[in-house]
Design a protein around this motif. Structure first.
Motif, PDB file in Angstrom:
ATOM      1  N   LYS A   1       0.878  -1.147   0.013  1.00  0.00           N
ATOM      2  CA  LYS A   1       0.223   0.008   0.055  1.00  0.00           C
ATOM      3  C   LYS A   1       0.851   1.004  -0.030  1.00  0.00           C
ATOM      4  CE  LYS A   1      -4.230  -1.773   2.303  1.00  0.00           C
ATOM      5  NZ  LYS A   1      -5.028  -1.773   3.522  1.00  0.00           N
ATOM      6  N   GLY A   2       2.092   1.245   0.819  1.00  0.00           N
ATOM      7  CA  GLY A   2       2.728   2.419   0.677  1.00  0.00           C
ATOM      8  C   GLY A   2       3.654   2.517  -0.601  1.00  0.00           C
ATOM      9  N   LEU A   3       3.788   1.285  -1.379  1.00  0.00           N
ATOM     10  CA  LEU A   3       4.399   1.714  -2.695  1.00  0.00           C
ATOM     11  C   LEU A   3       3.316   2.331  -3.613  1.00  0.00           C
ATOM     12  CD1 LEU A   3       6.386  -1.487  -3.204  1.00  0.00           C
ATOM     13  CD2 LEU A   3       7.295   0.873  -2.853  1.00  0.00           C
ATOM     14  N   LEU A   4       1.987   1.645  -3.356  1.00  0.00           N
ATOM     15  CA  LEU A   4       1.171   2.134  -4.463  1.00  0.00           C
ATOM     16  C   LEU A   4       0.927   3.595  -4.136  1.00  0.00           C
ATOM     17  CD1 LEU A   4      -0.735   0.605  -6.704  1.00  0.00           C
ATOM     18  CD2 LEU A   4      -2.385   0.487  -4.693  1.00  0.00           C
ATOM     19  N   GLN A   5       0.862   4.021  -3.023  1.00  0.00           N
ATOM     20  CA  GLN A   5       0.436   5.501  -2.449  1.00  0.00           C
ATOM     21  C   GLN A   5       1.533   6.294  -3.009  1.00  0.00           C
ATOM     22  OE1 GLN A   5       1.000   6.586   1.776  1.00  0.00           O
ATOM     23  NE2 GLN A   5      -0.823   8.028   1.297  1.00  0.00           N
ATOM     24  N   GLU A   6       2.784   5.872  -2.931  1.00  0.00           N
ATOM     25  CA  GLU A   6       4.074   6.673  -3.517  1.00  0.00           C
ATOM     26  C   GLU A   6       3.954   6.918  -5.192  1.00  0.00           C
ATOM     27  OE1 GLU A   6       8.992   6.181  -3.423  1.00  0.00           O
ATOM     28  OE2 GLU A   6       7.806   5.373  -1.917  1.00  0.00           O
ATOM     29  N   TYR A   7       3.608   5.792  -5.783  1.00  0.00           N
ATOM     30  CA  TYR A   7       3.535   5.779  -7.302  1.00  0.00           C
ATOM     31  C   TYR A   7       2.665   6.783  -7.612  1.00  0.00           C
ATOM     32  CZ  TYR A   7       2.079   4.508 -11.759  1.00  0.00           C
ATOM     33  OH  TYR A   7       2.168   4.356 -13.067  1.00  0.00           O
ATOM     34  N   THR A   8       1.191   6.690  -6.748  1.00  0.00           N
ATOM     35  CA  THR A   8       0.288   7.497  -7.152  1.00  0.00           C
ATOM     36  C   THR A   8       0.679   8.987  -6.933  1.00  0.00           C
ATOM     37  OG1 THR A   8      -1.346   5.675  -6.427  1.00  0.00           O
ATOM     38  CG2 THR A   8      -2.300   7.959  -6.754  1.00  0.00           C
ATOM     39  N   ARG A   9       1.348   9.370  -5.908  1.00  0.00           N
ATOM     40  CA  ARG A   9       1.685  10.841  -5.456  1.00  0.00           C
ATOM     41  C   ARG A   9       2.670  11.164  -6.557  1.00  0.00           C
ATOM     42  NH1 ARG A   9       3.780   9.890  -0.572  1.00  0.00           N
ATOM     43  NH2 ARG A   9       1.746  10.410   0.420  1.00  0.00           N
ATOM     44  N   ASP A  10       3.481  10.267  -7.068  1.00  0.00           N
ATOM     45  CA  ASP A  10       4.426  10.891  -8.063  1.00  0.00           C
ATOM     46  C   ASP A  10       3.674  10.952  -9.414  1.00  0.00           C
ATOM     47  OD1 ASP A  10       6.460  10.536  -6.186  1.00  0.00           O
ATOM     48  OD2 ASP A  10       7.041   8.503  -7.183  1.00  0.00           O
ATOM     49  N   LEU A  11       2.850  10.118  -9.803  1.00  0.00           N
ATOM     50  CA  LEU A  11       1.892  10.439 -11.000  1.00  0.00           C
ATOM     51  C   LEU A  11       1.263  11.574 -11.075  1.00  0.00           C
ATOM     52  CD1 LEU A  11       0.779   8.945 -13.590  1.00  0.00           C
ATOM     53  CD2 LEU A  11      -0.758   7.877 -12.118  1.00  0.00           C
ATOM     54  N   LEU A  12       0.389  11.818  -9.840  1.00  0.00           N
ATOM     55  CA  LEU A  12      -0.156  13.068  -9.651  1.00  0.00           C
ATOM     56  C   LEU A  12       0.780  14.377  -9.712  1.00  0.00           C
ATOM     57  CD1 LEU A  12      -3.033  12.198  -7.207  1.00  0.00           C
ATOM     58  CD2 LEU A  12      -3.065  12.010  -9.654  1.00  0.00           C
ATOM     59  N   MET A  13       1.579  14.330  -9.304  1.00  0.00           N
ATOM     60  CA  MET A  13       2.655  15.288  -9.136  1.00  0.00           C
ATOM     61  C   MET A  13       3.080  15.664 -10.613  1.00  0.00           C
ATOM     62  SD  MET A  13       6.175  16.254  -9.355  1.00  0.00           S
ATOM     63  CE  MET A  13       6.895  14.540  -9.139  1.00  0.00           C
ATOM     64  N   VAL A  14       3.297  14.587 -11.431  1.00  0.00           N
ATOM     65  CA  VAL A  14       3.769  14.785 -12.917  1.00  0.00           C
ATOM     66  C   VAL A  14       2.770  15.460 -13.721  1.00  0.00           C
ATOM     67  CG1 VAL A  14       4.390  13.303 -14.485  1.00  0.00           C
ATOM     68  CG2 VAL A  14       5.719  12.897 -12.817  1.00  0.00           C
ATOM     69  N   MET A  15       1.378  15.045 -13.559  1.00  0.00           N
ATOM     70  CA  MET A  15       0.265  15.318 -14.258  1.00  0.00           C
ATOM     71  C   MET A  15       0.335  16.748 -13.715  1.00  0.00           C
ATOM     72  SD  MET A  15      -2.339  12.395 -13.899  1.00  0.00           S
ATOM     73  CE  MET A  15      -3.666  13.344 -14.772  1.00  0.00           C
ATOM     74  N   ARG A  16       0.094  17.359 -12.378  1.00  0.00           N
ATOM     75  CA  ARG A  16       0.183  18.770 -12.081  1.00  0.00           C
ATOM     76  C   ARG A  16       1.082  19.699 -12.823  1.00  0.00           C
ATOM     77  NH1 ARG A  16       1.289  18.752  -6.429  1.00  0.00           N
ATOM     78  NH2 ARG A  16       3.237  19.695  -6.923  1.00  0.00           N
ATOM     79  N   GLN A  17       2.396  19.011 -12.623  1.00  0.00           N
ATOM     80  CA  GLN A  17       3.480  19.858 -13.154  1.00  0.00           C
ATOM     81  C   GLN A  17       3.219  20.166 -14.824  1.00  0.00           C
ATOM     82  OE1 GLN A  17       4.893  21.032 -10.258  1.00  0.00           O
ATOM     83  NE2 GLN A  17       6.201  21.462 -11.575  1.00  0.00           N
ATOM     84  N   ASP A  18       2.523  18.952 -15.677  1.00  0.00           N
ATOM     85  CA  ASP A  18       2.645  19.058 -16.906  1.00  0.00           C
ATOM     86  C   ASP A  18       1.301  20.206 -17.080  1.00  0.00           C
ATOM     87  OD1 ASP A  18       2.400  18.559 -19.552  1.00  0.00           O
ATOM     88  OD2 ASP A  18       1.378  16.559 -19.495  1.00  0.00           O
ATOM     89  N   PHE A  19       0.269  19.813 -16.198  1.00  0.00           N
ATOM     90  CA  PHE A  19      -0.984  20.785 -16.513  1.00  0.00           C
ATOM     91  C   PHE A  19      -0.442  22.296 -16.490  1.00  0.00           C
ATOM     92  CE2 PHE A  19      -4.285  23.312 -14.529  1.00  0.00           C
ATOM     93  CZ  PHE A  19      -5.161  23.199 -15.348  1.00  0.00           C
ATOM     94  N   LEU A  20       0.262  22.564 -15.232  1.00  0.00           N
ATOM     95  CA  LEU A  20       0.895  23.810 -15.064  1.00  0.00           C
ATOM     96  C   LEU A  20       1.641  24.595 -16.081  1.00  0.00           C
ATOM     97  CD1 LEU A  20       1.290  23.590 -11.119  1.00  0.00           C
ATOM     98  CD2 LEU A  20      -0.614  24.667 -12.437  1.00  0.00           C
ATOM     99  N   GLU A  21       2.434  23.668 -16.885  1.00  0.00           N
ATOM    100  CA  GLU A  21       3.189  24.138 -17.924  1.00  0.00           C
ATOM    101  C   GLU A  21       2.399  24.472 -19.051  1.00  0.00           C
ATOM    102  OE1 GLU A  21       6.042  20.885 -19.033  1.00  0.00           O
ATOM    103  OE2 GLU A  21       6.938  21.220 -17.036  1.00  0.00           O
ATOM    104  N   GLU A  22       1.257  23.852 -19.165  1.00  0.00           N
ATOM    105  CA  GLU A  22       0.274  23.848 -20.416  1.00  0.00           C
ATOM    106  C   GLU A  22      -0.369  25.284 -20.249  1.00  0.00           C
ATOM    107  OE1 GLU A  22       0.058  22.468 -23.306  1.00  0.00           O
ATOM    108  OE2 GLU A  22       1.410  20.971 -22.678  1.00  0.00           O
ATOM    109  N   ILE A  23      -0.779  25.393 -18.790  1.00  0.00           N
ATOM    110  CA  ILE A  23      -1.546  26.546 -18.422  1.00  0.00           C
ATOM    111  C   ILE A  23      -0.767  27.811 -18.456  1.00  0.00           C
ATOM    112  CG2 ILE A  23      -1.811  26.652 -16.034  1.00  0.00           C
ATOM    113  CD1 ILE A  23      -4.882  26.406 -17.245  1.00  0.00           C
ATOM    114  N   THR A  24       0.238  27.857 -18.066  1.00  0.00           N
ATOM    115  CA  THR A  24       1.020  29.088 -18.117  1.00  0.00           C
ATOM    116  C   THR A  24       1.850  29.183 -19.559  1.00  0.00           C
ATOM    117  OG1 THR A  24       3.096  27.813 -17.194  1.00  0.00           O
ATOM    118  CG2 THR A  24       1.495  28.965 -15.686  1.00  0.00           C
ATOM    119  N   SER A  25       1.925  28.259 -20.359  1.00  0.00           N
ATOM    120  CA  SER A  25       2.739  28.165 -21.776  1.00  0.00           C
ATOM    121  C   SER A  25       4.241  28.422 -21.365  1.00  0.00           C
ATOM    122  CB  SER A  25       2.195  29.312 -22.516  1.00  0.00           C
ATOM    123  OG  SER A  25       0.949  29.235 -22.851  1.00  0.00           O
TER     124      SER A  25
END
Length: 155
Positions: free
Chosen positions: A120-144
């Protein structure tokens, strides 16, 4: 809404999703000591990713840069997920196997909770990393403000 406010909103949603799906794993491991994985299947990160993506798409509709209004949100999460999380993903499979296979000794000693907690800890860590990557990608798109990375361009 300023880029910082959008970033804060995205981070808040990320934390809400992690709490919603994972709760307090430390408390669970120390007090409840579950012997099975329950709803923590290997595809849980993809379910959470889909929910987060829907949230980001709604933000995009409202706050996309003028020149991109009306266009669909394009995230590179497939490439990013592979690039950023391969090691984590590889560790999940053997941990899942250990958590779901309860040996005779683990039944007698009721000690499979250790494998379950680790998984469960690994799954949570993986999910946290995945969401963080998505957030960064989104913020790059929104700010150009795109970050160029040769590792992504080679694929």
């Amino acid at each position: 809404m300023t880029p910082q406010e959008i970033a804060n909103l995205c981070e808040t949603k990320q934390n809400q999703l992690l709490h919603k799906y994972f709760g307090n794993l430390v408390h669970e491991a120390a007090i409840e000591r579950p012997e099975t994985i329950g709803e923590y299947t290997k595809d849980l990160p993809l379910k959470i990713e889909a929910e987060y993506r829907a949230f980001l798409e709604e933000l995009w509709k409202e706050y996309a840069p003028e020149e991109l209004k009306g266009t669909p949100l394009v995230l590179e999460e497939q490439k990013l997920r592979k690039f950023m999380t391969d090691d984590d993903r590889e560790m999940i499979e053997p941990a899942y196997k250990e958590a779901t296979e309860i040996t005779l000794w683990e039944r007698i000693t009721k000690s499979n909770h250790e494998d379950v907690t680790y998984y469960k800890g690994l799954l949570q860590e993986y999910t946290r990393d995945l969401l963080m990557v998505m957030r960064q990608d989104f913020l790059e798109e929104i700010t150009s403000k795109h970050i160029k990375n040769k590792a992504f361009e080679e694929d």
